[in-house]
Write an enzyme that holds these catalytic residues in place. Structure first.
Site, PDB file in Angstrom:
ATOM      1  CE  LYS A  13     -38.469  33.420 -19.526  1.00  0.00           C
ATOM      2  NZ  LYS A  13     -39.079  32.231 -18.904  1.00  0.00           N
ATOM      3  NE  ARG A  88     -41.985  35.607 -15.076  1.00  0.00           N
ATOM      4  CZ  ARG A  88     -40.949  34.795 -14.883  1.00  0.00           C
ATOM      5  NH1 ARG A  88     -39.771  35.280 -14.571  1.00  0.00           N
ATOM      6  NH2 ARG A  88     -41.102  33.496 -15.011  1.00  0.00           N
ATOM      7  NE  ARG A 127     -38.833  24.071 -15.761  1.00  0.00           N
ATOM      8  CZ  ARG A 127     -38.832  25.343 -16.136  1.00  0.00           C
ATOM      9  NH1 ARG A 127     -38.438  25.683 -17.344  1.00  0.00           N
ATOM     10  NH2 ARG A 127     -39.259  26.263 -15.324  1.00  0.00           N
ATOM     11  NE  ARG A 160     -38.422  25.979 -10.505  1.00  0.00           N
ATOM     12  CZ  ARG A 160     -38.122  26.834 -11.479  1.00  0.00           C
ATOM     13  NH1 ARG A 160     -36.920  26.834 -12.004  1.00  0.00           N
ATOM     14  NH2 ARG A 160     -39.001  27.675 -11.923  1.00  0.00           N
ATOM     15  NE  ARG A 171     -44.075  29.513 -13.432  1.00  0.00           N
ATOM     16  CZ  ARG A 171     -42.929  28.859 -13.587  1.00  0.00           C
ATOM     17  NH1 ARG A 171     -42.843  27.590 -13.293  1.00  0.00           N
ATOM     18  NH2 ARG A 171     -41.873  29.494 -14.027  1.00  0.00           N
TER      19      ARG A 171
HETATM   20  P1  AMP Z   1     -38.624  31.597 -13.341  1.00  0.00           P
HETATM   21  O1  AMP Z   1     -37.570  30.770 -12.728  1.00  0.00           O
HETATM   22  O2  AMP Z   1     -38.080  32.738 -14.182  1.00  0.00           O
HETATM   23  O3  AMP Z   1     -39.635  30.787 -14.109  1.00  0.00           O
HETATM   24  O4  AMP Z   1     -39.420  32.330 -12.140  1.00  0.00           O
HETATM   25  C1  AMP Z   1     -40.099  31.585 -11.152  1.00  0.00           C
HETATM   26  C2  AMP Z   1     -41.081  32.474 -10.429  1.00  0.00           C
HETATM   27  O5  AMP Z   1     -40.394  33.577  -9.814  1.00  0.00           O
HETATM   28  C3  AMP Z   1     -42.142  33.124 -11.303  1.00  0.00           C
HETATM   29  O6  AMP Z   1     -43.249  32.284 -11.548  1.00  0.00           O
HETATM   30  C4  AMP Z   1     -42.524  34.344 -10.445  1.00  0.00           C
HETATM   31  O7  AMP Z   1     -43.357  33.982  -9.371  1.00  0.00           O
HETATM   32  C5  AMP Z   1     -41.173  34.749  -9.856  1.00  0.00           C
HETATM   33  N1  AMP Z   1     -40.487  35.735 -10.735  1.00  0.00           N
HETATM   34  C6  AMP Z   1     -39.328  35.550 -11.437  1.00  0.00           C
HETATM   35  N2  AMP Z   1     -39.000  36.644 -12.115  1.00  0.00           N
HETATM   36  C7  AMP Z   1     -39.966  37.567 -11.871  1.00  0.00           C
HETATM   37  C8  AMP Z   1     -40.207  38.907 -12.307  1.00  0.00           C
HETATM   38  N3  AMP Z   1     -39.381  39.523 -13.174  1.00  0.00           N
HETATM   39  N4  AMP Z   1     -41.307  39.538 -11.825  1.00  0.00           N
HETATM   40  C9  AMP Z   1     -42.144  38.943 -10.965  1.00  0.00           C
HETATM   41  N5  AMP Z   1     -41.998  37.678 -10.538  1.00  0.00           N
HETATM   42  C10 AMP Z   1     -40.919  36.981 -10.974  1.00  0.00           C
END
Ligand code: AMP
Length: 214
Positions: A13, A88, A127, A160, A171
């Site tokens: 996404k 989320r 990744r 990461r 996750r």
């Molecule tokens: P992402 O890059 O979107 O996969 O986000 C990486 C991490 O950031 C996630 O696993 C969460 O720990 C945190 N995170 C990102 N967006 C949110 C959100 N909307 N609410 C809570 N945690 C978030």
């Protein structure tokens, strides 16, 4: 156009959100990127967010919602935006709805990039990310021109912490428990659209363009 990208971690996404943002000239707002930038800068928010992110848990809503509401109130969001990684949770979706409602606005679409769990783990272990400019790659699907080096800024690519296998499993569990209910939430609002995220990224983008038009 105001758009939400939904999908499991690793569904692609983020990649689609960047392509949409470029094609439609609207800002790409990724809460994950905002948290990572804060971690890099060593801010208080970054320190707090890192504790959750390293475990594959969600950062609490109270640290997340205001951040997004401030961002979408900025001038460059007037013609729309694409949200990647937010909302989320149902409370986040409700907070977003309330803020937009107050401004007489609403989201146009929530696009779910659908990929079965069994595909996710392999995808995420391959990744690689550039912590300098935020570009993302995949060692098989989207390899950089030179192995381990970012095409855009020449920095070294890394895996990461939250893309490591144990964290990925957590996750995914968090996604099913807390984020997947949003699919029904947006279905009920009649703005949910689903695309098959197992297809090559250009085809997924084509399917999204067909939904959005132009
Ligand atoms: P992402 O890059 O979107 O996969 O986000 C990486 C991490 O950031 C996630 O696993 C969460 O720990 C945190 N995170 C990102 N967006 C949110 C959100 N909307 N609410 C809570 N945690 C978030």
């Amino acid at each position: 156009m105001k758009l939400i990208m939904l999908g499991a971690p690793g569904a692609g996404k983020g990649t689609q959100a960047k392509m949409i943002a470029e094609h439609y000239s609207i800002p790409h707002i990724s809460t994950g990127d905002i948290f990572r930038a804060n971690i890099k800068e060593g801010t208080e928010l970054g320190k707090k967010a890192k504790e959750y992110m390293d475990q594959g848990a969600l950062v609490p809503d109270e640290l997340t919602c205001d951040l997004v509401m401030d961002r979408i109130a900025k001038d460059d969001c007037k013609n729309g935006f694409v949200l990647d990684g937010f909302p989320r949770t149902i409370p986040q979706a409700e907070a977003l709805e309330k803020a937009l409602d107050a401004a007489g606005q609403s989201m146009d679409y929530a696009v779910d990039v659908d990929v079965p769990d069994e595909n996710i783990i392999g995808r995420m272990s391959g990744r690689r990310a550039c912590l300098n400019c935020g570009a993302t790659y995949h060692i098989v699907a989207i390899p950089p021109k030179q192995e381990g080096i970012c095409d855009k800024c020449g920095e070294k690519l890394v895996q990461r912490d939250d893309d490591k296998e144990e964290t990925v499993k957590n996750r995914l569990k968090v996604y099913h428990d807390q984020t997947q209910p949003l699919i029904q939430f947006y279905q009920d609002k009649d703005i949910l659209r689903t695309v098959d995220g197992t297809r090559p990224m250009e085809e997924v983008f084509g399917a999204i363009q067909a939904i959005l038009g132009a």
